[in-house]
Design a protein around this motif. Structure first.
Motif: not given
Length: 60
Positions: A27-34, A40-48
């Protein structure tokens, strides 16, 4: 409450929770580098399958 991605060990220190720590790092990588949005990140976290851990086991 525990910090996201961590648990408190017997010595009362926060320690990475193996089950969710990689999700948190990603999640941090997606925020910092992408530069992904928080939503969008929260949806990724929930889907995991991430679940917040509480000190009181009766809470969800």
């Amino acid at each position: 409450m525990y910090k996201y991605g961590y648990f408190i060990n017997e010595e009362k220190y926060h320690e990475p929770d193996e089950q969710y720590f990689e999700v948190r790092k990603e999640a941090f990588r997606r925020k910092i580098y992408e530069n992904q949005t928080d939503e969008t990140i929260w949806k990724y976290i929930v889907s995991s399958g991430f679940k917040r851990r509480y000190k009181n086991a009766n809470r969800e």
